[in-house]
Design a protein around this motif. Structure first.
Motif, PDB file in Angstrom:
ATOM      1  N   PHE A  32     -77.165 -34.411 -46.507  1.00  0.00           N
ATOM      2  CA  PHE A  32     -76.657 -32.968 -46.483  1.00  0.00           C
ATOM      3  C   PHE A  32     -77.158 -32.448 -44.766  1.00  0.00           C
ATOM      4  CE2 PHE A  32     -78.218 -28.578 -47.063  1.00  0.00           C
ATOM      5  CZ  PHE A  32     -77.001 -27.919 -47.214  1.00  0.00           C
ATOM      6  N   LEU A  33     -78.504 -32.869 -44.683  1.00  0.00           N
ATOM      7  CA  LEU A  33     -79.272 -32.214 -43.486  1.00  0.00           C
ATOM      8  C   LEU A  33     -78.336 -32.607 -42.056  1.00  0.00           C
ATOM      9  CD1 LEU A  33     -83.017 -32.287 -44.743  1.00  0.00           C
ATOM     10  CD2 LEU A  33     -81.349 -30.143 -44.413  1.00  0.00           C
ATOM     11  N   ALA A  34     -78.190 -34.158 -42.289  1.00  0.00           N
ATOM     12  CA  ALA A  34     -77.589 -34.624 -41.036  1.00  0.00           C
ATOM     13  C   ALA A  34     -76.214 -34.581 -40.784  1.00  0.00           C
ATOM     14  CB  ALA A  34     -77.578 -36.427 -41.324  1.00  0.00           C
ATOM     15  N   ALA A  35     -75.722 -33.951 -41.854  1.00  0.00           N
ATOM     16  CA  ALA A  35     -74.202 -33.415 -41.769  1.00  0.00           C
ATOM     17  C   ALA A  35     -74.320 -32.053 -40.998  1.00  0.00           C
ATOM     18  CB  ALA A  35     -73.395 -33.059 -43.046  1.00  0.00           C
ATOM     19  N   LEU A  36     -75.172 -31.213 -41.474  1.00  0.00           N
ATOM     20  CA  LEU A  36     -75.286 -29.728 -41.018  1.00  0.00           C
ATOM     21  C   LEU A  36     -75.649 -30.144 -39.388  1.00  0.00           C
ATOM     22  CD1 LEU A  36     -76.977 -27.758 -43.450  1.00  0.00           C
ATOM     23  CD2 LEU A  36     -74.765 -27.864 -43.131  1.00  0.00           C
ATOM     24  N   ILE A  37     -76.649 -31.082 -39.149  1.00  0.00           N
ATOM     25  CA  ILE A  37     -77.261 -31.058 -37.714  1.00  0.00           C
ATOM     26  C   ILE A  37     -75.897 -31.635 -36.788  1.00  0.00           C
ATOM     27  CG2 ILE A  37     -78.586 -32.711 -36.293  1.00  0.00           C
ATOM     28  CD1 ILE A  37     -80.449 -32.499 -38.659  1.00  0.00           C
ATOM     29  N   ILE A  38     -75.088 -32.755 -37.480  1.00  0.00           N
ATOM     30  CA  ILE A  38     -73.967 -33.122 -36.484  1.00  0.00           C
ATOM     31  C   ILE A  38     -72.817 -32.274 -36.243  1.00  0.00           C
ATOM     32  CG2 ILE A  38     -72.092 -34.995 -36.769  1.00  0.00           C
ATOM     33  CD1 ILE A  38     -74.084 -36.858 -37.858  1.00  0.00           C
ATOM     34  N   GLY A  39     -72.640 -31.298 -37.477  1.00  0.00           N
ATOM     35  CA  GLY A  39     -71.773 -30.235 -37.173  1.00  0.00           C
ATOM     36  C   GLY A  39     -71.946 -29.175 -36.384  1.00  0.00           C
TER      37      GLY A  39
END
Length: 308
Positions: free
Chosen positions: A244-251
């Motif tokens: 979840f956190l990595a997806a937000l960071i990458i987005g």
């Protein structure tokens, strides 16, 4: 660079982030629990979009199309797991990569035969088709807010399921030490079927939600699959919180980088080379971020317990 553009692109980054999370959540659980590399996860995202288009054509109602497409994506994923994937669990990663890559080719050709090679579109629900005023002078499409809200709702549901239910406890235990869980009498294959079916449905849901704003076409899952793998590498294999956190960071990094890289480079160099170098750097930002994370924390930013 303006404040209005920054706010809009930040929301776009969040929307991309929750979309990546919907795809990466199932992928990281499958990889974490069964150590199985499923390259075909991206085509399940594509199938979700195609199924929604088909069911919308049959019913004329977006909600009915959403429910039917989710059910069909779940059934199709379970059939794939029963017919193909379970025969690959005991094979090495190279066999899994080759077999699931073959499924990608097969399904991409299959959708061309069924629906044609031309891009299709899914009409947006009329009630969500407009824009909303976030601040004076800032309009934002309602549907993109719906995607963000639904992604956050799914993240909350996953948090409750994985963190506060018996099935979630077994999934977490399986992600940490699958042989030990199996030795304690848990049917790890059945657990994997549940995880796999749920992950397939999440990927299909992501495809359905993005279909009204993107073209539905063969191969649309290939690019997003690469980003999903970057998410689980940065977040930590088997970690929903990390995904979840990595997806937000990458987005956010990808969207803001593509929007403002040239403006930032103009602070240090002439406009002409900034316009040349900026887009190239922006397209590499998430991979540079992954390289830095792997160097500093090889197990990812938020690895599942037992994998750090």
């Amino acid at each position: 660079m303006s404040l209005t553009l920054l706010i809009v692109q930040t929301l776009n980054g969040l929307q991309l982030g929750v979309l990546l999370f919907l795809i990466a959540a199932g992928l990281t659980l499958v990889f974490g629990v069964m150590d199985f590399i499923n390259l075909a996860h991206g085509v399940q995202y594509m199938l979700g979009a195609y199924l929604a288009v088909m069911f919308y054509g049959l019913t004329g109602n977006f909600l009915f199309a959403l429910v039917l497409a989710l059910g069909a994506a779940l059934v199709f994923g379970l059939i794939l797991e029963f017919a193909v994937f379970r025969h690959l669990y005991d094979r090495d990663h190279l066999d899994q990569v080759i077999a699931t890559f073959g499924i990608i080719i097969f399904l991409n050709q299959g959708v061309k035969l069924l629906w044609g090679a031309s891009p299709l579109s899914l009409p947006m629900p009329e009630i969500f088709s407009g824009s909303v005023v976030l601040m004076p002078g800032i309009l934002y499409p309602v549907w993109r807010l719906v995607i963000i809200g639904s992604g956050l709702a799914v993240a909350l549901i996953l948090y409750l399921l994985v963190g506060h239910t018996r099935v979630g406890m077994l999934v977490r235990a399986g992600a940490t030490n699958a042989p030990m869980v199996s030795a304690l009498g848990v049917n790890i294959r059945r657990l994997f079927m549940i995880v796999f079916g749920f992950g397939t449905m999440l990927a299909g849901f992501a495809g359905i939600m993005i279909a009204p704003i993107l073209s539905v076409e063969p191969g649309m899952g290939d690019t997003i699959l690469i980003l999903a793998f970057v998410v689980i590498v940065i977040g930590g294999i088997g970690s929903i919180r990390g995904a979840f956190l990595a997806a937000l960071i990458i987005g956010l990094v990808d969207t803001l980088g593509r929007s403002f890289a040239v403006d930032i480079l103009r602070l240090f160099m002439a406009p002409s080379p900034a316009r040349t170098v900026g887009p190239a750097i922006a397209s590499m930002l998430i991979y540079l971020l992954m390289a830095v994370v792997l160097y500093l924390r090889p197990a990812g930013l938020f690895p599942a317990k037992g994998r750090a």
